[in-house]
Scaffold this active site. Structure first.
Site, PDB file in Angstrom:
ATOM      1  N   ARG A  53       0.877  -1.179   0.000  1.00  0.00           N
ATOM      2  CA  ARG A  53       0.000   0.000   0.000  1.00  0.00           C
ATOM      3  C   ARG A  53       0.910   1.223   0.000  1.00  0.00           C
ATOM      4  O   ARG A  53       1.608   1.466   0.992  1.00  0.00           O
ATOM      5  CB  ARG A  53      -0.928  -0.007   1.220  1.00  0.00           C
ATOM      6  CG  ARG A  53      -1.554   1.353   1.492  1.00  0.00           C
ATOM      7  CD  ARG A  53      -2.662   1.297   2.511  1.00  0.00           C
ATOM      8  NE  ARG A  53      -3.834   0.643   1.964  1.00  0.00           N
ATOM      9  CZ  ARG A  53      -5.062   0.719   2.498  1.00  0.00           C
ATOM     10  NH1 ARG A  53      -5.260   1.415   3.604  1.00  0.00           N
ATOM     11  NH2 ARG A  53      -6.072   0.110   1.928  1.00  0.00           N
TER      12      ARG A  53
ATOM     13  N   HIS B 274      -7.227   0.701  -6.563  1.00  0.00           N
ATOM     14  CA  HIS B 274      -7.439  -0.151  -5.383  1.00  0.00           C
ATOM     15  C   HIS B 274      -8.125  -1.440  -5.848  1.00  0.00           C
ATOM     16  O   HIS B 274      -9.280  -1.699  -5.511  1.00  0.00           O
ATOM     17  CB  HIS B 274      -8.313   0.614  -4.379  1.00  0.00           C
ATOM     18  CG  HIS B 274      -8.309   0.058  -2.980  1.00  0.00           C
ATOM     19  ND1 HIS B 274      -7.559  -1.030  -2.593  1.00  0.00           N
ATOM     20  CD2 HIS B 274      -8.995   0.444  -1.862  1.00  0.00           C
ATOM     21  CE1 HIS B 274      -7.773  -1.280  -1.312  1.00  0.00           C
ATOM     22  NE2 HIS B 274      -8.634  -0.406  -0.851  1.00  0.00           N
TER      23      HIS B 274
ATOM     24  N   GLN C 137      -9.974  -4.056  -3.441  1.00  0.00           N
ATOM     25  CA  GLN C 137     -11.256  -3.550  -2.940  1.00  0.00           C
ATOM     26  C   GLN C 137     -12.384  -3.895  -3.914  1.00  0.00           C
ATOM     27  O   GLN C 137     -13.455  -4.358  -3.496  1.00  0.00           O
ATOM     28  CB  GLN C 137     -11.175  -2.024  -2.767  1.00  0.00           C
ATOM     29  CG  GLN C 137     -12.466  -1.415  -2.260  1.00  0.00           C
ATOM     30  CD  GLN C 137     -12.809  -1.885  -0.874  1.00  0.00           C
ATOM     31  OE1 GLN C 137     -11.997  -1.769   0.031  1.00  0.00           O
ATOM     32  NE2 GLN C 137     -13.996  -2.437  -0.680  1.00  0.00           N
TER      33      GLN C 137
ATOM     34  N   ASP D  92     -17.154   6.949  -1.934  1.00  0.00           N
ATOM     35  CA  ASP D  92     -15.921   6.866  -1.148  1.00  0.00           C
ATOM     36  C   ASP D  92     -15.635   8.264  -0.605  1.00  0.00           C
ATOM     37  O   ASP D  92     -16.288   9.249  -0.995  1.00  0.00           O
ATOM     38  CB  ASP D  92     -14.772   6.356  -2.047  1.00  0.00           C
ATOM     39  CG  ASP D  92     -13.468   6.118  -1.286  1.00  0.00           C
ATOM     40  OD1 ASP D  92     -13.511   5.975  -0.043  1.00  0.00           O
ATOM     41  OD2 ASP D  92     -12.403   6.090  -1.931  1.00  0.00           O
TER      42      ASP D  92
ATOM     43  N   CYS E  19     -16.287   1.410   0.551  1.00  0.00           N
ATOM     44  CA  CYS E  19     -15.126   0.590   0.939  1.00  0.00           C
ATOM     45  C   CYS E  19     -14.760   0.742   2.410  1.00  0.00           C
ATOM     46  O   CYS E  19     -14.055  -0.099   2.953  1.00  0.00           O
ATOM     47  CB  CYS E  19     -13.940   0.920   0.050  1.00  0.00           C
ATOM     48  SG  CYS E  19     -13.320   2.607   0.235  1.00  0.00           S
TER      49      CYS E  19
ATOM     50  N   ARG F  91     -13.283  -8.590   1.786  1.00  0.00           N
ATOM     51  CA  ARG F  91     -11.858  -8.338   1.513  1.00  0.00           C
ATOM     52  C   ARG F  91     -11.048  -9.588   1.861  1.00  0.00           C
ATOM     53  O   ARG F  91     -10.137  -9.972   1.132  1.00  0.00           O
ATOM     54  CB  ARG F  91     -11.362  -7.142   2.340  1.00  0.00           C
ATOM     55  CG  ARG F  91     -11.928  -5.789   1.940  1.00  0.00           C
ATOM     56  CD  ARG F  91     -11.455  -5.353   0.570  1.00  0.00           C
ATOM     57  NE  ARG F  91     -10.011  -5.269   0.482  1.00  0.00           N
ATOM     58  CZ  ARG F  91      -9.259  -4.250   0.923  1.00  0.00           C
ATOM     59  NH1 ARG F  91      -9.854  -3.191   1.450  1.00  0.00           N
ATOM     60  NH2 ARG F  91      -7.946  -4.256   0.796  1.00  0.00           N
TER      61      ARG F  91
END
Ligand code: CP
Ligand code: NVA
Length: 309
Positions: A108, A135, A138, A228, A268, A296
């Protein structure tokens, strides 16, 4: 099909075909059901995943670490103070050395180029756990959730409300691959990342992303409503300015009411209640936000088992 995956990295959804994505999603659902039924499989027994984090995380960290444990292996957390990518040593050296000792690397990072470089120089699979560009893990969890709720992806109208950020980019890439309709409602100047649209044009010619300024107009008949944060990790300085610009770009109950009656609401997490989503919307019967977070774990277990198995 299984031979397609071994040793590959997972940096962008567009690196994978429609059939490959569907294979991973079906495997994730099967592995989730098997695990819940008490069946234990350990295809990664004795294997190690190195997890590089330049940013904070709840879901990504816990799901990768727990996922490795459940698959029989284990994970090592490497935070910003430990390895100092590009400061203490080069990304190239980190990738060469780490991949000589471990069986996979999850990263990340702020700069997407770091994950691309890790994948370039690592001899083992590199999995993208979020960058400033995308991402992908996700969206695998998101699509697993939609499959569980709706039974299909193809033809569904996916409406994204808010900032054209990393999550929005992976949603566009995933929608393009899975034959979904992609609609975005964003303030002017915050729509889809132009670099992502360029890549889409080249890799999935003919795929259109529909842009709206009015979020309610975009949400009519939505099969999936997703949003988001108005500002992402690394954009904290823009928070106040963005709060003024993004005010109406939120999922709330009136928006869910004009979506398809079987609409799936996704976020998310972490959520900023009262900003991009209301508490009532997350707790609404149409919300799959917590199922999405749990997935996830399952989606990434399938990815790791296939790439590192
Ligand atoms: N959705 C997500 O990636 O959460 P974390 O930032 O907590 O990992
Ligand atoms: N767009 C958000 C997602 C967090 C999981 C960020 O990058 O901060």
């Amino acid at each position: 099909m299984i031979e397609n995956f071994r040793g590959r990295s997972f940096v962008s959804l567009l690196d994978y075909s429609t059939e490959e994505i569907r294979y991973i999603l079906d495997l994730a659902i099967r592995m989730k059901n098997d695990y819940k039924a008490g069946k234990r499989e350990t295809p990664l027994a004795g294997k190690t995943l190195a997890m590089i984090f330049q940013k904070p995380s709840l879901r990504t960290m816990v799901s990768f670490q727990t996922g490795m444990h459940q698959l029989g292996g284990h994970a090592i957390y490497l935070g910003p103070d430990q390895i100092g990518i590009g400061k203490r040593e080069t990304t190239e050296d980190i990738a060469i050395v780490l991949s000589s000792m471990v069986d996979g690397i999850m990263a990340r990072t702020f700069d997407h180029a770091i994950v691309e470089d890790l994948a370039k120089y690592s001899s083992k699979p590199v999995i993208n756990g979020l960058t400033d560009f995308n991402h992908p893990c996700q969206i695998m969890a998101d699509f697993q959730t939609v499959l569980e709720r709706r039974g299909r992806l193809e033809g569904l109208k996916l409406v994204y409300i808010g900032d054209g950020n990393n999550v929005a980019t992976s949603l566009m890439f995933g929608a393009a691959r899975m034959g979904m309709e992609m609609v975005m409602a964003t303030p002017e100047g915050y729509s889809a990342n132009p670099k992502a649209l360029e890549i889409l044009k080249e890799k999935v010619p003919g795929f259109e992303v529909k842009h709206y300024i009015d979020p309610m107009e975009a949400a009519v008949g939505a099969d999936i409503l997703c949003t988001d944060a108005w500002f992402s990790m690394g954009q904290e300085k823009e928070a106040e300015a963005r709060r003024k610009i993004f005010g109406k770009y939120k999922i709330d109950v009136p928006m869910i009411d004009i979506a398809d009656p079987e609409c799936v609401v996704l976020h998310c997490l972490p959520a900023h209640y009262g900003e991009e989503i209301t508490h009532e919307a997350v707790r609404h019967p149409r919300s799959a936000v917590y199922q999405e977070a749990e997935n996830r774990l399952h989606a990434q277990k399938a990815i790791m088992a296939l790439l590192m198995g």
